[in-house]
Design an enzyme around this catalytic site. Structure first.
Site, PDB file in Angstrom:
ATOM      1  N   CYS A  27      -2.531  -4.900  -8.597  1.00 24.76           N
ATOM      2  CA  CYS A  27      -2.186  -3.486  -8.735  1.00 24.76           C
ATOM      3  C   CYS A  27      -2.405  -2.976 -10.153  1.00 24.76           C
ATOM      4  O   CYS A  27      -2.510  -1.776 -10.365  1.00 24.76           O
ATOM      5  CB  CYS A  27      -0.744  -3.238  -8.304  1.00 24.76           C
ATOM      6  N   SER A  49       0.836  -1.203   0.000  1.00 18.99           N
ATOM      7  CA  SER A  49       0.000   0.000   0.000  1.00 18.99           C
ATOM      8  C   SER A  49       0.872   1.255   0.000  1.00 18.99           C
ATOM      9  O   SER A  49       2.020   1.238   0.460  1.00 18.99           O
ATOM     10  CB  SER A  49      -0.910   0.004   1.226  1.00 18.99           C
ATOM     11  N   GLU A  64      -8.457   3.093  -3.736  1.00 13.57           N
ATOM     12  CA  GLU A  64      -8.227   1.824  -4.422  1.00 13.57           C
ATOM     13  C   GLU A  64      -9.077   0.758  -3.722  1.00 13.57           C
ATOM     14  O   GLU A  64      -8.785   0.368  -2.588  1.00 13.57           O
ATOM     15  CB  GLU A  64      -6.748   1.429  -4.374  1.00 13.57           C
TER      16      GLU A  64
END
Length: 293
Positions: A75, A20, A178
């Protein structure tokens, strides 16, 4: 704990991290403060721009694979579709909705019969469902709702059906965050410049894509967008490993990417050795930098 021990250890010279953004920033800051080389990759919010001239069937299929593969937990997932013009958006959503409703969710042990599996933990499932709840509260149009998915024999599994939001705006939390789950948001843009601006203004800059038949538009997008990996009619723009992999903005910290030449540069240091041998060296002191003469 263990991470700080690595970041502070005098023998360790370089640190790589993927995770993260807050942790990536922490690792980068502490490692570099200790004089180490650091290569840290964080979060992402990857946009795919769909121009009016794009092949809508190809664009919809691309979004299904890039948005819902691995349950959206990667990702490089495309989590934001940006159709240009309401006619483009209406056509895209009409193609996406039945495809999402038909996705097969189940255990990965079922092989080819499954499009995507469970989320990684119960906490992840709770977080993603909570963000979908938040999107509904914020006024986005939940076209496909996968929150109620349950599978016989796997009632305690961390499964969730695909979700599709339309009419998401850039001030909403579901746009800024996200989500990292099987959730795709459609943000309608009225012009190409507005679509480009959405991708450029977002804090994350990992990957992006554009679907168009127009070469001038594709070249302009690739040249101007401030994002590390760009796809032109390619939904997940992961380069082959002998190129480099890495994002910009808050998706990547450090001046070198992973893989390819950057990978070699990161894990090596240049040492320059200057040598002469006594034969033929004139006597007496030299007051300039030695040369090969």
């Amino acid at each position: 704990g263990a991470v700080d021990a690595i970041l502070d250890h005098e023998v360790i010279q370089a640190v790589g991290f993927v995770g993260s953004t807050p942790i990536a920033q922490y690792v980068y800051s502490r490692a570099t403060a200790n004089g180490k080389r650091a290569q840290c990759f964080g979060g992402a919010k990857n946009h795919m721009i769909i121009m009016p001239d794009a092949d809508m069937d190809q664009a919809a299929d691309a979004l299904i694979g890039a948005g819902y593969g691995a349950a959206g937990e990667r990702c490089m997932a495309v989590s934001v579709a940006v159709p240009v013009g309401d006619a483009t958006a209406d056509a895209l959503v009409a193609k996406l909705a039945p495809k999402i409703e038909a996705l097969k969710v189940g255990p990965y042990t079922a092989g080819d019969d499954v499009d995507f599996g469970p989320l990684v933990t119960r906490e992840a499932l709770t977080r993603v469902k909570g963000l979908v709840d938040q999107g509904v509260k914020e006024g986005a149009d939940l076209v496909v709702d996968g929150r109620g998915f349950s599978m016989q024999g796997y009632e305690d599994g961390f499964f969730m059906g695909g979700c599709l939001f339309d009419k998401v705006t850039k001030d909403m939390d579901i746009y800024k965050t996200e989500i990292f789950g099987p959730v795709l948001s459609v943000v309608r843009a009225q012009t190409y410049q507005e679509a480009l601006g959405l991708a450029m203004d977002h804090e994350y800059g990992n990957g992006t894509a554009i679907y168009t038949r127009d070469g001038d538009t594709a070249r302009d997008f690739a040249a101007r967008v401030n994002i590390g990996m760009v796809g032109i009619n390619v939904p997940i723009p992961v380069p082959l490993a002998y190129h480099t992999f890495g994002g910009w903005k808050k998706s990547g910290f450090g001046d070198l990417n992973q893989h390819g030449p950057d990978g070699f540069k990161f894990y090596t240091r240049t040492k320059t050795v200057t040598a002469r041998w006594p034969s033929g060296i004139k006597e007496g002191a030299e007051f300039s930098i030695p040369t090969m003469k």
